[in-house]
Design a protein around this motif. Sequence first.
Motif, PDB file in Angstrom:
ATOM      1  N   GLU A 128      -9.844 -18.184   8.463  1.00 19.82           N
ATOM      2  CA  GLU A 128      -8.426 -18.317   8.119  1.00 19.82           C
ATOM      3  C   GLU A 128      -8.256 -18.504   6.621  1.00 19.82           C
ATOM      4  O   GLU A 128      -7.381 -17.886   6.001  1.00 19.82           O
ATOM      5  CB  GLU A 128      -7.811 -19.487   8.887  1.00 19.82           C
ATOM      6  N   GLU A 129      -9.105 -19.328   6.015  1.00 21.02           N
ATOM      7  CA  GLU A 129      -9.005 -19.564   4.579  1.00 21.02           C
ATOM      8  C   GLU A 129      -9.316 -18.294   3.788  1.00 21.02           C
ATOM      9  O   GLU A 129      -8.635 -17.989   2.798  1.00 21.02           O
ATOM     10  CB  GLU A 129      -9.929 -20.710   4.141  1.00 21.02           C
ATOM     11  N   GLU A 130     -10.303 -17.516   4.223  1.00 20.19           N
ATOM     12  CA  GLU A 130     -10.608 -16.252   3.551  1.00 20.19           C
ATOM     13  C   GLU A 130      -9.438 -15.282   3.661  1.00 20.19           C
ATOM     14  O   GLU A 130      -9.083 -14.610   2.692  1.00 20.19           O
ATOM     15  CB  GLU A 130     -11.862 -15.596   4.155  1.00 20.19           C
ATOM     16  N   LEU A 131      -8.845 -15.234   4.827  1.00 23.99           N
ATOM     17  CA  LEU A 131      -7.696 -14.353   5.043  1.00 23.99           C
ATOM     18  C   LEU A 131      -6.525 -14.771   4.157  1.00 23.99           C
ATOM     19  O   LEU A 131      -5.891 -13.928   3.509  1.00 23.99           O
ATOM     20  CB  LEU A 131      -7.289 -14.356   6.520  1.00 23.99           C
ATOM     21  N   LEU A 132      -6.259 -16.063   4.101  1.00 20.24           N
ATOM     22  CA  LEU A 132      -5.174 -16.553   3.249  1.00 20.24           C
ATOM     23  C   LEU A 132      -5.451 -16.241   1.780  1.00 20.24           C
ATOM     24  O   LEU A 132      -4.544 -15.871   1.032  1.00 20.24           O
ATOM     25  CB  LEU A 132      -4.964 -18.057   3.449  1.00 20.24           C
ATOM     26  N   GLU A 133      -6.707 -16.379   1.368  1.00 17.95           N
ATOM     27  CA  GLU A 133      -7.068 -16.061  -0.022  1.00 17.95           C
ATOM     28  C   GLU A 133      -6.850 -14.572  -0.296  1.00 17.95           C
ATOM     29  O   GLU A 133      -6.366 -14.188  -1.368  1.00 17.95           O
ATOM     30  CB  GLU A 133      -8.507 -16.461  -0.313  1.00 17.95           C
ATOM     31  N   MET A 134      -7.188 -13.710   0.649  1.00 15.76           N
ATOM     32  CA  MET A 134      -6.954 -12.268   0.487  1.00 15.76           C
ATOM     33  C   MET A 134      -5.461 -11.978   0.322  1.00 15.76           C
ATOM     34  O   MET A 134      -5.068 -11.165  -0.513  1.00 15.76           O
ATOM     35  CB  MET A 134      -7.513 -11.495   1.681  1.00 15.76           C
ATOM     36  N   ILE A 135      -4.656 -12.654   1.120  1.00 19.70           N
ATOM     37  CA  ILE A 135      -3.199 -12.470   1.038  1.00 19.70           C
ATOM     38  C   ILE A 135      -2.686 -12.960  -0.307  1.00 19.70           C
ATOM     39  O   ILE A 135      -1.882 -12.285  -0.957  1.00 19.70           O
ATOM     40  CB  ILE A 135      -2.499 -13.190   2.215  1.00 19.70           C
ATOM     41  N   ARG A 136      -3.182 -14.110  -0.760  1.00 19.58           N
ATOM     42  CA  ARG A 136      -2.775 -14.631  -2.076  1.00 19.58           C
ATOM     43  C   ARG A 136      -3.141 -13.650  -3.189  1.00 19.58           C
ATOM     44  O   ARG A 136      -2.351 -13.410  -4.098  1.00 19.58           O
ATOM     45  CB  ARG A 136      -3.419 -15.988  -2.337  1.00 19.58           C
ATOM     46  N   ARG A 137      -4.353 -13.097  -3.127  1.00 18.10           N
ATOM     47  CA  ARG A 137      -4.793 -12.120  -4.133  1.00 18.10           C
ATOM     48  C   ARG A 137      -3.891 -10.892  -4.110  1.00 18.10           C
ATOM     49  O   ARG A 137      -3.501 -10.386  -5.161  1.00 18.10           O
ATOM     50  CB  ARG A 137      -6.234 -11.690  -3.864  1.00 18.10           C
ATOM     51  N   ALA A 138      -3.579 -10.414  -2.935  1.00 12.12           N
ATOM     52  CA  ALA A 138      -2.725  -9.225  -2.819  1.00 12.12           C
ATOM     53  C   ALA A 138      -1.331  -9.502  -3.383  1.00 12.12           C
ATOM     54  O   ALA A 138      -0.766  -8.671  -4.093  1.00 12.12           O
ATOM     55  CB  ALA A 138      -2.629  -8.779  -1.360  1.00 12.12           C
ATOM     56  N   ARG A 139      -0.803 -10.673  -3.105  1.00  8.95           N
ATOM     57  CA  ARG A 139       0.521 -11.030  -3.635  1.00  8.95           C
ATOM     58  C   ARG A 139       0.485 -11.178  -5.145  1.00  8.95           C
ATOM     59  O   ARG A 139       1.416 -10.777  -5.836  1.00  8.95           O
ATOM     60  CB  ARG A 139       1.038 -12.299  -2.979  1.00  8.95           C
ATOM     61  N   ALA A 140      -0.576 -11.778  -5.668  1.00  7.35           N
ATOM     62  CA  ALA A 140      -0.704 -11.946  -7.118  1.00  7.35           C
ATOM     63  C   ALA A 140      -0.824 -10.583  -7.797  1.00  7.35           C
ATOM     64  O   ALA A 140      -0.233 -10.355  -8.845  1.00  7.35           O
ATOM     65  CB  ALA A 140      -1.913 -12.812  -7.453  1.00  7.35           C
ATOM     66  N   LYS A 141      -1.573  -9.683  -7.200  1.00  6.16           N
ATOM     67  CA  LYS A 141      -1.747  -8.352  -7.762  1.00  6.16           C
ATOM     68  C   LYS A 141      -0.415  -7.603  -7.765  1.00  6.16           C
ATOM     69  O   LYS A 141      -0.075  -6.938  -8.717  1.00  6.16           O
ATOM     70  CB  LYS A 141      -2.784  -7.570  -6.949  1.00  6.16           C
ATOM     71  N   GLU A 142       0.380  -7.747  -6.698  1.00  7.41           N
ATOM     72  CA  GLU A 142       1.706  -7.109  -6.638  1.00  7.41           C
ATOM     73  C   GLU A 142       2.613  -7.659  -7.728  1.00  7.41           C
ATOM     74  O   GLU A 142       3.401  -6.940  -8.302  1.00  7.41           O
ATOM     75  CB  GLU A 142       2.350  -7.328  -5.260  1.00  7.41           C
ATOM     76  N   GLY A 143       2.511  -8.954  -8.009  1.00  6.82           N
ATOM     77  CA  GLY A 143       3.331  -9.583  -9.043  1.00  6.82           C
ATOM     78  C   GLY A 143       3.030  -9.061 -10.437  1.00  6.82           C
ATOM     79  O   GLY A 143       3.858  -9.121 -11.329  1.00  6.82           O
ATOM     80  N   GLN A 144       1.827  -8.535 -10.624  1.00  6.29           N
ATOM     81  CA  GLN A 144       1.417  -8.007 -11.916  1.00  6.29           C
ATOM     82  C   GLN A 144       1.952  -6.590 -12.144  1.00  6.29           C
ATOM     83  O   GLN A 144       2.033  -6.144 -13.258  1.00  6.29           O
ATOM     84  CB  GLN A 144      -0.105  -7.984 -12.044  1.00  6.29           C
ATOM     85  N   ASN A 145       2.252  -5.890 -11.058  1.00 10.25           N
ATOM     86  CA  ASN A 145       2.710  -4.486 -11.174  1.00 10.25           C
ATOM     87  C   ASN A 145       4.159  -4.374 -11.527  1.00 10.25           C
ATOM     88  O   ASN A 145       5.005  -5.040 -11.341  1.00 10.25           O
ATOM     89  CB  ASN A 145       2.425  -3.728  -9.889  1.00 10.25           C
TER      90      ASN A 145
END
Length: 126
Positions: free
Chosen positions: A109-126
């Motif tokens: 669950e923690e790995e999945l949440l971290e993946m989601i956080r990374r994806a959201r952070a990457k979207e915020g950069q675009n």
Amino acid sequence: MNLGLSEERSIYLQIGEKIEEDILRGILLEEERVPSTNELARAYTINPATAAKGINLLVDQGILYKKRGIGMFVAKGAKEQIIEKRKQNFYDRYVRGLVEEAESLSITEEELLEMIRRARAKEGQN
């Protein structure tokens, strides 16, 4: 003039979704009159019965209501209702499958949440 309707899905469903989008975007507000079936039929060059089917779908869901002799109107709380419906659809279409796939890959669950956080952070950069 077909204002973006697709042949891939039922036209009446697309009409309902376009009205929902207008409500979500604040183009149509609570207690505001929505275009009539004839107005929709002209705008999208479709049969008025098809437009009526899309509108009636929203009436059945409590998003629109009819004022006899005047037309269809956006119900109070319609925007929130659409948001909740779409959140549930998002959960059903994406989240459940995501969690099932993560479990099959032994992703915690923690790995999945971290993946989601990374994806959201990457979207915020675009």
